[in-house]
Design a protein around this motif. Sequence first.
Motif, PDB file in Angstrom:
ATOM      1  N   LEU A  77      12.174   4.774 -15.463  1.00  0.00           N
ATOM      2  CA  LEU A  77      11.880   4.225 -16.787  1.00  0.00           C
ATOM      3  C   LEU A  77      10.396   4.370 -17.141  1.00  0.00           C
ATOM      4  CD1 LEU A  77      14.122   1.038 -16.771  1.00  0.00           C
ATOM      5  CD2 LEU A  77      14.607   3.291 -17.700  1.00  0.00           C
ATOM      6  N   GLU A  78      10.125   4.414 -18.415  1.00  0.00           N
ATOM      7  CA  GLU A  78       8.781   4.675 -18.939  1.00  0.00           C
ATOM      8  C   GLU A  78       7.685   3.772 -18.373  1.00  0.00           C
ATOM      9  OE1 GLU A  78       5.771   6.572 -20.977  1.00  0.00           O
ATOM     10  OE2 GLU A  78       7.841   7.225 -20.679  1.00  0.00           O
ATOM     11  N   PRO A  79       7.890   2.453 -18.228  1.00  0.00           N
ATOM     12  CA  PRO A  79       6.791   1.644 -17.680  1.00  0.00           C
ATOM     13  C   PRO A  79       6.355   2.096 -16.281  1.00  0.00           C
ATOM     14  CG  PRO A  79       8.414   0.218 -18.699  1.00  0.00           C
ATOM     15  CD  PRO A  79       9.009   1.604 -18.663  1.00  0.00           C
ATOM     16  N   VAL A  80       7.278   2.602 -15.479  1.00  0.00           N
ATOM     17  CA  VAL A  80       6.935   3.104 -14.152  1.00  0.00           C
ATOM     18  C   VAL A  80       6.059   4.348 -14.286  1.00  0.00           C
ATOM     19  CG1 VAL A  80       7.898   4.251 -12.110  1.00  0.00           C
ATOM     20  CG2 VAL A  80       8.857   2.087 -12.910  1.00  0.00           C
ATOM     21  N   TRP A  81       6.432   5.263 -15.194  1.00  0.00           N
ATOM     22  CA  TRP A  81       5.631   6.478 -15.363  1.00  0.00           C
ATOM     23  C   TRP A  81       4.255   6.178 -15.915  1.00  0.00           C
ATOM     24  CZ3 TRP A  81       6.825   9.496 -11.998  1.00  0.00           C
ATOM     25  CH2 TRP A  81       8.125   9.892 -11.726  1.00  0.00           C
ATOM     26  N   GLN A  82       4.142   5.146 -16.744  1.00  0.00           N
ATOM     27  CA  GLN A  82       2.821   4.756 -17.247  1.00  0.00           C
ATOM     28  C   GLN A  82       1.927   4.301 -16.089  1.00  0.00           C
ATOM     29  OE1 GLN A  82       3.669   1.870 -20.288  1.00  0.00           O
ATOM     30  NE2 GLN A  82       4.152   3.426 -21.802  1.00  0.00           N
ATOM     31  N   VAL A  83       2.491   3.532 -15.171  1.00  0.00           N
ATOM     32  CA  VAL A  83       1.725   3.086 -14.003  1.00  0.00           C
ATOM     33  C   VAL A  83       1.390   4.277 -13.109  1.00  0.00           C
ATOM     34  CG1 VAL A  83       1.769   1.680 -11.900  1.00  0.00           C
ATOM     35  CG2 VAL A  83       2.680   0.749 -14.049  1.00  0.00           C
ATOM     36  N   MET A  84       2.386   5.109 -12.815  1.00  0.00           N
ATOM     37  CA  MET A  84       2.162   6.260 -11.940  1.00  0.00           C
ATOM     38  C   MET A  84       1.113   7.202 -12.526  1.00  0.00           C
ATOM     39  SD  MET A  84       4.086   5.640  -9.346  1.00  0.00           S
ATOM     40  CE  MET A  84       4.005   7.173  -8.453  1.00  0.00           C
ATOM     41  N   GLY A  85       1.115   7.364 -13.838  1.00  0.00           N
ATOM     42  CA  GLY A  85       0.137   8.230 -14.493  1.00  0.00           C
ATOM     43  C   GLY A  85      -1.271   7.669 -14.462  1.00  0.00           C
ATOM     44  N   ALA A  86      -1.402   6.361 -14.281  1.00  0.00           N
ATOM     45  CA  ALA A  86      -2.720   5.716 -14.254  1.00  0.00           C
ATOM     46  C   ALA A  86      -3.308   5.636 -12.843  1.00  0.00           C
ATOM     47  CB  ALA A  86      -2.622   4.313 -14.863  1.00  0.00           C
ATOM     48  N   LEU A  87      -2.551   6.046 -11.828  1.00  0.00           N
ATOM     49  CA  LEU A  87      -3.054   5.989 -10.456  1.00  0.00           C
ATOM     50  C   LEU A  87      -4.020   7.135 -10.193  1.00  0.00           C
ATOM     51  CD1 LEU A  87       0.209   5.126  -8.487  1.00  0.00           C
ATOM     52  CD2 LEU A  87      -1.627   3.577  -9.176  1.00  0.00           C
ATOM     53  N   SER A  88      -5.097   6.842  -9.521  1.00  0.00           N
ATOM     54  CA  SER A  88      -6.096   7.847  -9.167  1.00  0.00           C
ATOM     55  C   SER A  88      -5.690   8.560  -7.880  1.00  0.00           C
ATOM     56  CB  SER A  88      -7.457   7.168  -8.958  1.00  0.00           C
ATOM     57  OG  SER A  88      -8.340   8.021  -8.262  1.00  0.00           O
ATOM     58  N   ALA A  89      -5.668   9.891  -7.920  1.00  0.00           N
ATOM     59  CA  ALA A  89      -5.355  10.669  -6.722  1.00  0.00           C
ATOM     60  C   ALA A  89      -6.423  10.461  -5.652  1.00  0.00           C
ATOM     61  CB  ALA A  89      -5.221  12.147  -7.072  1.00  0.00           C
ATOM     62  N   ILE A  90      -7.647  10.236  -6.070  1.00  0.00           N
ATOM     63  CA  ILE A  90      -8.734  10.021  -5.106  1.00  0.00           C
ATOM     64  C   ILE A  90      -8.513   8.715  -4.356  1.00  0.00           C
ATOM     65  CG2 ILE A  90     -11.214   9.578  -4.881  1.00  0.00           C
ATOM     66  CD1 ILE A  90     -11.555  11.488  -7.316  1.00  0.00           C
ATOM     67  N   VAL A  91      -8.183   7.675  -5.067  1.00  0.00           N
ATOM     68  CA  VAL A  91      -7.979   6.363  -4.444  1.00  0.00           C
ATOM     69  C   VAL A  91      -6.682   6.336  -3.648  1.00  0.00           C
ATOM     70  CG1 VAL A  91      -7.611   3.904  -4.907  1.00  0.00           C
ATOM     71  CG2 VAL A  91      -9.326   5.168  -6.214  1.00  0.00           C
ATOM     72  N   CYS A  92      -5.640   6.963  -4.156  1.00  0.00           N
ATOM     73  CA  CYS A  92      -4.304   6.850  -3.551  1.00  0.00           C
ATOM     74  C   CYS A  92      -4.067   7.767  -2.364  1.00  0.00           C
ATOM     75  CB  CYS A  92      -3.238   7.090  -4.611  1.00  0.00           C
ATOM     76  SG  CYS A  92      -3.143   5.733  -5.794  1.00  0.00           S
ATOM     77  N   ARG A  93      -4.912   8.734  -2.137  1.00  0.00           N
ATOM     78  CA  ARG A  93      -4.630   9.705  -1.071  1.00  0.00           C
ATOM     79  C   ARG A  93      -4.597   9.094   0.318  1.00  0.00           C
ATOM     80  NH1 ARG A  93     -10.177  12.601  -2.191  1.00  0.00           N
ATOM     81  NH2 ARG A  93     -11.526  11.166  -1.069  1.00  0.00           N
ATOM     82  N   SER A  94      -5.165   7.907   0.487  1.00  0.00           N
ATOM     83  CA  SER A  94      -5.145   7.258   1.800  1.00  0.00           C
ATOM     84  C   SER A  94      -4.060   6.184   1.910  1.00  0.00           C
ATOM     85  CB  SER A  94      -6.506   6.630   2.078  1.00  0.00           C
ATOM     86  OG  SER A  94      -6.769   5.619   1.119  1.00  0.00           O
ATOM     87  N   LYS A  95      -3.225   6.051   0.900  1.00  0.00           N
ATOM     88  CA  LYS A  95      -2.237   4.975   0.871  1.00  0.00           C
ATOM     89  C   LYS A  95      -0.862   5.440   1.358  1.00  0.00           C
ATOM     90  CE  LYS A  95      -4.628   2.632  -2.830  1.00  0.00           C
ATOM     91  NZ  LYS A  95      -5.336   1.800  -1.885  1.00  0.00           N
ATOM     92  N   VAL A  96      -0.075   4.468   1.779  1.00  0.00           N
ATOM     93  CA  VAL A  96       1.323   4.715   2.120  1.00  0.00           C
ATOM     94  C   VAL A  96       2.135   4.489   0.855  1.00  0.00           C
ATOM     95  CG1 VAL A  96       3.278   3.918   3.497  1.00  0.00           C
ATOM     96  CG2 VAL A  96       0.978   3.977   4.504  1.00  0.00           C
ATOM     97  N   GLY A  97       3.068   5.370   0.587  1.00  0.00           N
ATOM     98  CA  GLY A  97       3.914   5.239  -0.589  1.00  0.00           C
ATOM     99  C   GLY A  97       5.385   5.220  -0.237  1.00  0.00           C
ATOM    100  N   ALA A  98       6.169   4.527  -1.043  1.00  0.00           N
ATOM    101  CA  ALA A  98       7.623   4.507  -0.893  1.00  0.00           C
ATOM    102  C   ALA A  98       8.222   4.168  -2.251  1.00  0.00           C
ATOM    103  CB  ALA A  98       8.048   3.480   0.154  1.00  0.00           C
ATOM    104  N   SER A  99       9.504   4.473  -2.406  1.00  0.00           N
ATOM    105  CA  SER A  99      10.154   4.198  -3.691  1.00  0.00           C
ATOM    106  C   SER A  99      11.561   3.658  -3.472  1.00  0.00           C
ATOM    107  CB  SER A  99      10.194   5.470  -4.544  1.00  0.00           C
ATOM    108  OG  SER A  99      10.990   6.453  -3.929  1.00  0.00           O
ATOM    109  N   PHE A 100      12.086   3.080  -4.524  1.00  0.00           N
ATOM    110  CA  PHE A 100      13.433   2.511  -4.473  1.00  0.00           C
ATOM    111  C   PHE A 100      13.989   2.439  -5.874  1.00  0.00           C
ATOM    112  CE2 PHE A 100      10.480  -0.942  -5.050  1.00  0.00           C
ATOM    113  CZ  PHE A 100      11.111  -1.849  -5.887  1.00  0.00           C
ATOM    114  N   GLY A 101      15.281   2.230  -5.966  1.00  0.00           N
ATOM    115  CA  GLY A 101      15.870   2.078  -7.285  1.00  0.00           C
ATOM    116  C   GLY A 101      17.364   1.861  -7.233  1.00  0.00           C
ATOM    117  N   SER A 102      17.870   1.441  -8.376  1.00  0.00           N
ATOM    118  CA  SER A 102      19.310   1.277  -8.539  1.00  0.00           C
ATOM    119  C   SER A 102      19.779   2.306  -9.556  1.00  0.00           C
ATOM    120  CB  SER A 102      19.632  -0.136  -9.011  1.00  0.00           C
ATOM    121  OG  SER A 102      18.990  -0.397 -10.243  1.00  0.00           O
ATOM    122  N   TYR A 103      21.070   2.552  -9.564  1.00  0.00           N
ATOM    123  CA  TYR A 103      21.609   3.555 -10.478  1.00  0.00           C
ATOM    124  C   TYR A 103      23.079   3.284 -10.717  1.00  0.00           C
ATOM    125  CZ  TYR A 103      23.664   5.727  -6.346  1.00  0.00           C
ATOM    126  OH  TYR A 103      24.393   5.964  -5.211  1.00  0.00           O
ATOM    127  N   GLY A 104      23.587   3.883 -11.771  1.00  0.00           N
ATOM    128  CA  GLY A 104      25.005   3.785 -12.054  1.00  0.00           C
ATOM    129  C   GLY A 104      25.721   5.101 -11.853  1.00  0.00           C
TER     130      GLY A 104
END
Length: 155
Positions: A77-104
């Motif tokens: 959904l759009e609010p997730v992409w807005q957050v993802m688009g605002a993340l800095s690659a410089i800051v995030c390159r040292s972070k652990v990432g994971a994702s989850f979701g529901s679907y029909g």
Amino acid sequence: KWAAPGAHRGKSAFVGYVSCYGFTAKLARAIAAELESEGVDVRVQDVSLIPALEAAAMAMAADAVIIGSPTLNRDALEPVWQVMGALSAIVCRSKVGASFGSYGWSGEAAKHILGRMEQLGMKTAGACRAKMNPNEEELGAARALAKDVAAALNA
């Protein structure tokens, strides 16, 4: 200095999500509870309720970023992409990432979010998803994902 991660005690995680019917929120709570049981300081936020830049700042202040979304039109959904688009690659390159979701029907949101995390250079710990309302097996997969995130934080 602007791009340096913030100082905090111990390991921390940001669990951001959007939930239409409460199913993705249920996964978020399971992930957060398991991370807390592993000694991780967790901040949980429905990112549709705050400005994207505020949610992105919370994510960038954490050691791990776990993002969830239901799938709509084979995407997150759009609010997730807005957050993802605002993340800095410089800051995030040292972070652990994971994702989850529901679907029909198709369930691609978690995969797409994880792909974006990889583009940002994050160490990805995986993804989990649930068809509609998570059953016990799917909640178990969410808890296992949280354990994988905690292990990656301590590696």
